[in-house]
Design a protein around this motif. Structure first.
Motif, PDB file in Angstrom:
ATOM      1  N   ARG A 163      -2.360 -11.282  -9.341  1.00 31.42           N
ATOM      2  CA  ARG A 163      -1.932 -10.436 -10.348  1.00 31.42           C
ATOM      3  C   ARG A 163      -0.505  -9.988 -10.575  1.00 31.42           C
ATOM      4  O   ARG A 163      -0.146  -9.068 -11.124  1.00 31.42           O
ATOM      5  N   MET A 164       0.427 -11.012 -10.083  1.00 29.40           N
ATOM      6  CA  MET A 164       1.686 -10.863 -10.033  1.00 29.40           C
ATOM      7  C   MET A 164       2.536 -12.069 -10.649  1.00 29.40           C
ATOM      8  O   MET A 164       2.844 -12.830 -10.000  1.00 29.40           O
ATOM      9  N   PRO A 165       2.617 -11.768 -11.983  1.00 29.52           N
ATOM     10  CA  PRO A 165       3.283 -13.346 -12.510  1.00 29.52           C
ATOM     11  C   PRO A 165       4.906 -13.360 -12.441  1.00 29.52           C
ATOM     12  O   PRO A 165       5.459 -14.253 -12.745  1.00 29.52           O
ATOM     13  N   TRP A 166       5.464 -12.130 -12.211  1.00 28.94           N
ATOM     14  CA  TRP A 166       7.020 -12.251 -12.266  1.00 28.94           C
ATOM     15  C   TRP A 166       7.680 -12.911 -11.441  1.00 28.94           C
ATOM     16  O   TRP A 166       7.245 -13.278 -10.202  1.00 28.94           O
ATOM     17  N   GLY A 167       9.059 -13.186 -11.486  1.00 32.00           N
ATOM     18  CA  GLY A 167       9.813 -13.574 -10.382  1.00 32.00           C
ATOM     19  C   GLY A 167       9.730 -13.040  -9.094  1.00 32.00           C
ATOM     20  O   GLY A 167       9.675 -11.713  -9.067  1.00 32.00           O
ATOM     21  N   ALA A 168       9.531 -13.631  -8.003  1.00 32.54           N
ATOM     22  CA  ALA A 168       9.866 -12.864  -6.755  1.00 32.54           C
ATOM     23  C   ALA A 168      10.224 -13.589  -5.464  1.00 32.54           C
ATOM     24  O   ALA A 168      10.470 -14.909  -5.770  1.00 32.54           O
ATOM     25  N   VAL A 169      10.562 -13.072  -4.486  1.00 30.03           N
ATOM     26  CA  VAL A 169      10.905 -13.748  -3.220  1.00 30.03           C
ATOM     27  C   VAL A 169       9.784 -13.897  -2.466  1.00 30.03           C
ATOM     28  O   VAL A 169       9.210 -13.039  -1.996  1.00 30.03           O
ATOM     29  N   SER A 282      -0.444   2.658  -7.852  1.00 28.92           N
ATOM     30  CA  SER A 282      -1.822   2.425  -7.929  1.00 28.92           C
ATOM     31  C   SER A 282      -1.799   0.887  -8.808  1.00 28.92           C
ATOM     32  O   SER A 282      -3.129   0.135  -8.728  1.00 28.92           O
ATOM     33  N   GLY A 283      -0.684   0.469  -9.319  1.00 29.49           N
ATOM     34  CA  GLY A 283      -0.727  -0.790  -9.771  1.00 29.49           C
ATOM     35  C   GLY A 283      -1.408  -1.165 -11.214  1.00 29.49           C
ATOM     36  O   GLY A 283      -1.812  -0.097 -11.628  1.00 29.49           O
ATOM     37  N   ASN A 284      -1.272  -2.009 -11.760  1.00 29.47           N
ATOM     38  CA  ASN A 284      -1.760  -2.526 -13.130  1.00 29.47           C
ATOM     39  C   ASN A 284      -3.150  -2.574 -13.082  1.00 29.47           C
ATOM     40  O   ASN A 284      -3.985  -2.380 -14.192  1.00 29.47           O
ATOM     41  N   TYR A 285      -3.793  -3.229 -11.928  1.00 26.86           N
ATOM     42  CA  TYR A 285      -5.246  -3.359 -11.898  1.00 26.86           C
ATOM     43  C   TYR A 285      -5.670  -2.617 -10.634  1.00 26.86           C
ATOM     44  O   TYR A 285      -5.033  -2.877  -9.548  1.00 26.86           O
ATOM     45  N   ASP A 286      -6.984  -2.209 -10.737  1.00 28.11           N
ATOM     46  CA  ASP A 286      -7.359  -1.709  -9.490  1.00 28.11           C
ATOM     47  C   ASP A 286      -7.512  -2.647  -8.147  1.00 28.11           C
ATOM     48  O   ASP A 286      -8.169  -3.780  -8.525  1.00 28.11           O
ATOM     49  N   GLY A 287      -6.925  -2.130  -7.025  1.00 26.16           N
ATOM     50  CA  GLY A 287      -7.009  -3.031  -6.050  1.00 26.16           C
ATOM     51  C   GLY A 287      -5.806  -3.756  -5.916  1.00 26.16           C
ATOM     52  O   GLY A 287      -5.761  -4.930  -5.001  1.00 26.16           O
ATOM     53  N   PHE A 288      -4.873  -3.811  -6.816  1.00 32.65           N
ATOM     54  CA  PHE A 288      -3.701  -4.917  -6.795  1.00 32.65           C
ATOM     55  C   PHE A 288      -2.416  -4.241  -6.907  1.00 32.65           C
ATOM     56  O   PHE A 288      -1.421  -4.721  -7.401  1.00 32.65           O
ATOM     57  N   GLY A 289      -2.370  -2.742  -6.308  1.00 35.55           N
ATOM     58  CA  GLY A 289      -0.791  -2.113  -6.484  1.00 35.55           C
ATOM     59  C   GLY A 289      -0.297  -2.044  -5.040  1.00 35.55           C
ATOM     60  O   GLY A 289      -0.765  -2.717  -3.964  1.00 35.55           O
ATOM     61  N   LYS A 290       0.904  -1.455  -4.784  1.00 30.01           N
ATOM     62  CA  LYS A 290       1.564  -1.259  -3.600  1.00 30.01           C
ATOM     63  C   LYS A 290       0.538  -0.572  -2.739  1.00 30.01           C
ATOM     64  O   LYS A 290       0.736  -0.647  -1.464  1.00 30.01           O
ATOM     65  N   ASN A 291      -0.246   0.374  -3.237  1.00 29.67           N
ATOM     66  CA  ASN A 291      -0.926   1.127  -2.204  1.00 29.67           C
ATOM     67  C   ASN A 291      -2.213   0.231  -1.493  1.00 29.67           C
ATOM     68  O   ASN A 291      -2.758   0.585  -0.624  1.00 29.67           O
TER      69      ASN A 291
END
Length: 392
Positions: A163-169, A282-291
């Motif tokens: 669930r992470m579409p943005w640019g990243a390293v 907590s992230g934008n979706y349950d189970g997919f955040g920084k936590n």
């Protein structure tokens, strides 16, 4: 400029007054979005040419094809059905001619509906020399094939499954490393002797691996007693295409929300719970955040024989990490320590191991709650930020 002598014909002469088309930072070129994204071979990820729908884009600007922060390249010239001319296409490196790279997308490139005789979409542009901030996700391995397959596999693993579409390293790197583009336009470490010099797109000048990034977000708090009062401001903000809607910018009372936010800083600084769903990890979706990011086998110290071990949990930068979640796995010399031999202060991030446990290196695997997390870093697998100087 060219000078003329009235209407006299200058035989054998042509003026030449054009050279510089634009500056280097953001070349003034009219590119067209690569129509390859509409091909059937891309449809497993790009539905009707769209990678994902961006809730904050607004009408005609919400169907994202190439997200902000991705490195892009140029493809073959294709017909622009608006101007009826052939224009160079802009695309992801895995689809570009010879996997070339030209710069980074400074905003979302959205579906070009003008090519389909409808309104919608935007004009692609790039940045080439800016200093940018990107999420660091070392747990993901870049694909090696710069083709459709490489692009789709990376998008599946990161944009869809994580669930992470943005640019990243992605992949391991550190301060000072040069970076190249992956097939999907993310960045990864450039390796001397293996990669070509022209592959370099940037260099890491600094990084921030602290659990709580430097900034003010951790002071923005939200208690239950204020949620009802705030709801009227929150639900009336944002873009609206309905004349009957009283949302921003039509309702001047929206500005009153700022007063409420200021009260958080003065009244609630001793309760760092974070505004739920905004910067509490907590992230934008349950189970997919920084936590949900796992601190795996982090070294906490060394236990001595016949002595209790007193230590603290650490973040990726090596600092003390508080607000640990339940489910900690502790090992000494590679062997898991029974739960009854371990005492944990989850709030303060402190750990004690009983004296009768064998000696050796202490490691632990755990998760934490992250307060003050900016939205661009609130994704599973993000370990911090890389600050990159673009070099195209």
């Amino acid at each position: 400029m060219a000078l003329f002598r009235g209407y006299e014909n200058q035989q054998g002469s042509r003026s030449h007054t054009a050279l510089v088309r634009s500056g280097h930072m953001s070349p003034a070129e009219k590119w067209i979005l690569d129509p390859t994204f509409l091909d059937k071979k891309m449809s497993s990820i790009f539905k009707d040419g769209v990678l994902f729908n961006y809730q904050y884009g607004g009408p005609g600007m919400d169907e994202v094809v190439i997200p902000k922060g991705r490195v892009v390249g140029v493809g073959a010239s294709v017909k622009d059905f608006v101007s009826k001319k052939f224009l160079a296409s802009i695309t992801l490196p895995g689809l570009a001619l010879n996997a070339n790279t030209i710069g980074m997308a400074p905003y979302n490139f959205t579906k070009d509906w003008f090519q389909l005789d409808r309104f919608g979409g935007n004009q692609p542009s790039i940045i080439t020399l800016d200093y940018v901030e990107l999420p660091y996700m070392p747990g993901f391995t870049p694909e090696k094939s710069y083709d459709v397959t490489g692009v789709l596999k990376e998008e599946q693993a990161i944009s869809v499954d994580n669930r992470m579409p943005w640019g990243a390293v992605i992949g391991e790197c550190q301060n000072g490393d040069y970076l190249k583009a992956t097939p999907s336009g993310r960045l990864t470490k450039w390796k001397s002797g293996t990669d070509k010099p022209e592959d370099i797109v940037g260099q890491v000048l600094a990084s921030d691996l602290n659990a709580e990034p430097t900034g003010w977000l951790k002071w923005m708090l939200w208690e239950e007693q204020y949620k009802y009062d705030d709801d009227k401001f929150i639900n009336r903000s944002g873009v609206s295409n309905l004349p009957s809607d009283e949302g921003y910018p039509f309702d001047p009372t929206y500005a009153e929300g700022n007063t409420i936010f200021q009260n958080y800083q003065s009244n609630l600084i001793n309760n760092p719970t974070g505004i739920i769903g905004l910067h509490d990890g907590s992230g934008n979706y349950d189970g997919f955040g920084k936590n949900d990011t796992e601190y795996k086998d982090i070294e906490l110290g060394t236990k001595e024989a016949s002595k209790p071990f007193l230590g603290a949990f650490k973040d990726f930068a090596g600092g003390i990490l508080k607000n640990i979640q339940q489910g900690v796995v502790v090992k000494v010399a590679g062997s898991e320590v029974p739960a009854d031999k371990v005492t944990i202060d989850y709030r303060q991030g402190l750990i004690t191991i009983a004296a009768d446990v064998a000696e050796g290196k202490v490691t632990a695997t755990y998760k934490a709650m992250h307060y003050g997390t900016p939205s661009w870093a609130d994704f599973k697998g993000v370990q911090g930020a890389m600050y990159v100087l673009l070099k195209k």
